[in-house]
Design a protein around this motif. Structure first.
Motif, PDB file in Angstrom:
ATOM      1  N   TYR A 222       0.843  -1.191   0.000  1.00 18.28           N
ATOM      2  CA  TYR A 222       0.000   0.000   0.000  1.00 18.28           C
ATOM      3  C   TYR A 222       0.879   1.242   0.000  1.00 18.28           C
ATOM      4  O   TYR A 222       2.085   1.174   0.272  1.00 18.28           O
ATOM      5  N   ASN A 223       0.269   2.373  -0.317  1.00 15.47           N
ATOM      6  CA  ASN A 223       0.961   3.655  -0.367  1.00 15.47           C
ATOM      7  C   ASN A 223       0.692   4.393   0.949  1.00 15.47           C
ATOM      8  O   ASN A 223      -0.449   4.739   1.249  1.00 15.47           O
ATOM      9  N   PHE A 224       1.735   4.639   1.727  1.00 16.03           N
ATOM     10  CA  PHE A 224       1.574   5.213   3.064  1.00 16.03           C
ATOM     11  C   PHE A 224       0.807   6.528   3.036  1.00 16.03           C
ATOM     12  O   PHE A 224      -0.127   6.734   3.814  1.00 16.03           O
ATOM     13  N   SER A 225       1.200   7.448   2.157  1.00 19.58           N
ATOM     14  CA  SER A 225       0.567   8.770   2.156  1.00 19.58           C
ATOM     15  C   SER A 225      -0.889   8.707   1.694  1.00 19.58           C
ATOM     16  O   SER A 225      -1.686   9.572   2.037  1.00 19.58           O
ATOM     17  N   ILE A 230      -4.584  10.504   3.042  1.00 19.89           N
ATOM     18  CA  ILE A 230      -5.914  10.768   2.479  1.00 19.89           C
ATOM     19  C   ILE A 230      -6.998   9.934   3.160  1.00 19.89           C
ATOM     20  O   ILE A 230      -7.994  10.464   3.653  1.00 19.89           O
ATOM     21  N   ASN A 231      -6.796   8.610   3.199  1.00 22.06           N
ATOM     22  CA  ASN A 231      -7.838   7.736   3.742  1.00 22.06           C
ATOM     23  C   ASN A 231      -8.067   7.968   5.237  1.00 22.06           C
ATOM     24  O   ASN A 231      -9.207   7.944   5.716  1.00 22.06           O
ATOM     25  N   LEU A 232      -6.980   8.183   5.964  1.00 21.08           N
ATOM     26  CA  LEU A 232      -7.135   8.416   7.397  1.00 21.08           C
ATOM     27  C   LEU A 232      -7.896   9.709   7.655  1.00 21.08           C
ATOM     28  O   LEU A 232      -8.792   9.749   8.501  1.00 21.08           O
ATOM     29  N   ASN A 233      -7.567  10.753   6.923  1.00 13.98           N
ATOM     30  CA  ASN A 233      -8.285  12.015   7.108  1.00 13.98           C
ATOM     31  C   ASN A 233      -9.759  11.876   6.739  1.00 13.98           C
ATOM     32  O   ASN A 233     -10.634  12.427   7.407  1.00 13.98           O
ATOM     33  N   PHE A 281       4.348  14.578  -0.306  1.00 13.60           N
ATOM     34  CA  PHE A 281       4.113  15.978   0.047  1.00 13.60           C
ATOM     35  C   PHE A 281       2.795  16.474  -0.526  1.00 13.60           C
ATOM     36  O   PHE A 281       2.013  17.121   0.166  1.00 13.60           O
ATOM     37  N   ARG A 282       2.529  16.168  -1.778  1.00 18.59           N
ATOM     38  CA  ARG A 282       1.301  16.641  -2.423  1.00 18.59           C
ATOM     39  C   ARG A 282       0.066  16.128  -1.692  1.00 18.59           C
ATOM     40  O   ARG A 282      -0.887  16.869  -1.458  1.00 18.59           O
ATOM     41  N   SER A 283       0.070  14.844  -1.318  1.00 13.69           N
ATOM     42  CA  SER A 283      -1.099  14.257  -0.649  1.00 13.69           C
ATOM     43  C   SER A 283      -1.338  14.880   0.716  1.00 13.69           C
ATOM     44  O   SER A 283      -2.475  15.222   1.074  1.00 13.69           O
ATOM     45  N   LYS A 289      -1.946  21.619   5.313  1.00 14.89           N
ATOM     46  CA  LYS A 289      -1.157  22.822   5.057  1.00 14.89           C
ATOM     47  C   LYS A 289      -1.394  23.931   6.087  1.00 14.89           C
ATOM     48  O   LYS A 289      -0.526  24.785   6.285  1.00 14.89           O
ATOM     49  N   LYS A 290      -2.534  23.914   6.763  1.00 14.01           N
ATOM     50  CA  LYS A 290      -2.834  24.946   7.757  1.00 14.01           C
ATOM     51  C   LYS A 290      -2.360  24.564   9.165  1.00 14.01           C
ATOM     52  O   LYS A 290      -2.525  25.335  10.104  1.00 14.01           O
ATOM     53  N   TYR A 291      -1.774  23.382   9.295  1.00 15.63           N
ATOM     54  CA  TYR A 291      -1.295  22.917  10.596  1.00 15.63           C
ATOM     55  C   TYR A 291       0.203  23.211  10.719  1.00 15.63           C
ATOM     56  O   TYR A 291       1.010  22.639   9.983  1.00 15.63           O
ATOM     57  N   PRO A 292       0.621  24.084  11.646  1.00 14.48           N
ATOM     58  CA  PRO A 292       2.063  24.330  11.841  1.00 14.48           C
ATOM     59  C   PRO A 292       2.845  23.050  12.118  1.00 14.48           C
ATOM     60  O   PRO A 292       4.003  22.933  11.694  1.00 14.48           O
ATOM     61  N   LEU A 293       2.225  22.095  12.807  1.00 14.54           N
ATOM     62  CA  LEU A 293       2.919  20.846  13.128  1.00 14.54           C
ATOM     63  C   LEU A 293       3.307  20.076  11.869  1.00 14.54           C
ATOM     64  O   LEU A 293       4.300  19.344  11.863  1.00 14.54           O
ATOM     65  N   PHE A 294       2.525  20.216  10.819  1.00 10.83           N
ATOM     66  CA  PHE A 294       2.842  19.565   9.547  1.00 10.83           C
ATOM     67  C   PHE A 294       4.179  20.069   9.021  1.00 10.83           C
ATOM     68  O   PHE A 294       5.045  19.284   8.609  1.00 10.83           O
ATOM     69  N   TRP A 295       4.379  21.386   9.045  1.00 13.97           N
ATOM     70  CA  TRP A 295       5.603  21.988   8.515  1.00 13.97           C
ATOM     71  C   TRP A 295       6.799  21.733   9.426  1.00 13.97           C
ATOM     72  O   TRP A 295       7.925  21.511   8.946  1.00 13.97           O
TER      73      TRP A 295
END
Length: 320
Positions: A222-225, A230-233, A281-283, A289-295
């Motif tokens: 499977y593809n992690f991202s 996507i699926n987890l969100n 990154f794209r996924s 993108k609005k989460y500082p923790l992501f960056w």
């Protein structure tokens, strides 16, 4: 002791006869040693074409073991749902076909599940092992905590292990309040029903002793991202639509961005996992993108020097 089934162990499987044999050997041994007659093992064979049926025949002497083979492959997610529907236990334990229990696992679990007050979920910690390593025998049962009304605290503790089927034993009565057919078949249906059951029940438990053994790096197709991005969100968003759960799902997302996603990205980059990670990154960008923790954490894991990333994982394991 009544004739009612306390614990229904359901094993969905497909073409993994070699691992199933080892798993069944450990389970049957543990059930026998427990002396319990209210435990059932149900094998859901998803139309395997290997030696699965012959492996099961080796254990046919055990009256607590039942075997069902689908006429056709219905997909992993639907086979999980079928396992839940057919299990007769008060509690349902969906068990990975490559995981193991120890000699005293069933005895200790039954003592927990015998409690007069029912739990929604009993969450288990695992001792990890690989084909090159053997798990150490479980020795002592002492670290056990009840979460009474502390739903957010329980989610914080269990977190992404709610996606691992063997780590969670669920009270089957709660499935009467969940329509399994409406849960998306996206490899994370178990996350939906585990969080839903935690919301629907006021009392959960966590067994901190590593009471079962989980085989590592044995599922890589499977593809992690895609799955954990996507699926987890999508799964968390679906939970938010159906339950008052925003406070819980945000806990989940933050821990995901701080540790779980960075750690897995680094492992994949270092060739320590068979899982793919395409368009990472794209996924994730479109979702977080609005989460500082992501960056700060997740994006950093994509470009940090690989060996330094491994040191970062070790540090996070000790501090998070």
């Amino acid at each position: 002791m009544t004739n009612e089934i306390l614990l229904g162990i359901a094993i969905p499987t497909y073409n993994r006869a070699k691992f199933l044999d080892i798993s069944l050997n450990s389970l049957c041994k543990s059930v026998r040693k427990s002396g319990r007659n209210d435990v059932e093992i149900l094998i859901l064979d998803n139309a395997s074409t290997d030696e699965t049926r012959n492996v099961v025949k080796k254990y046919a002497e055990h009256k607590f073991l039942k075997y069902i083979k689908n006429d056709e492959n219905i997909g992993a997610d639907n086979n999980f749902k079928k396992a839940i529907s057919l299990s007769r236990g008060k509690y349902v334990w969906i068990f990975g076909d490559d995981d193991l229990v120890f000699d005293d696992t069933i005895l200790y679990l039954a003592q927990i599940l015998d409690a007069p007050t029912a739990f929604g979920i009993v969450h288990l910690k695992a001792q990890n092992f690989t084909d090159e390593t053997s798990p150490a025998e479980f020795q002592e049962f002492k670290n056990f905590k009840i979460y009474d009304g502390a739903k957010a605290e329980f989610i914080q503790e269990a977190h992404t292990n709610l996606t691992f089927i063997t780590s969670n034993i669920v009270n089957k009565s709660l499935f009467d309040k969940i329509d399994l057919n409406t849960i998306a078949n996206n490899n994370l249906g178990q996350l939906y029903w585990n969080i839903a059951c935690a919301i629907l029940s006021d009392k959960q438990a966590v067994v901190f002793d590593k009471i079962y053994a989980a085989r590592q790096f044995n599922s890589g197709n499977y593809n992690f991202s895609e799955v954990f991005g996507i699926n987890l969100n999508d799964t968390l968003s679906s939970i938010e639509k159906n339950y008052d759960a925003k406070f819980i799902t945000e806990i989940f997302r933050k821990r995901l961005l701080i540790y779980y996603s960075p750690a897995n990205i680094i492992r994949i980059r270092n060739g320590l996992s068979a899982v793919r990670n395409e368009n990472c990154f794209r996924s994730l960008y479109e979702i977080y993108k609005k989460y500082p923790l992501f960056w700060i954490f997740t994006v950093s894991a994509m470009w940090i020097p690989k060996k330094l990333g491994l040191l970062m994982i070790k540090f996070m394991q000790k501090t998070i």
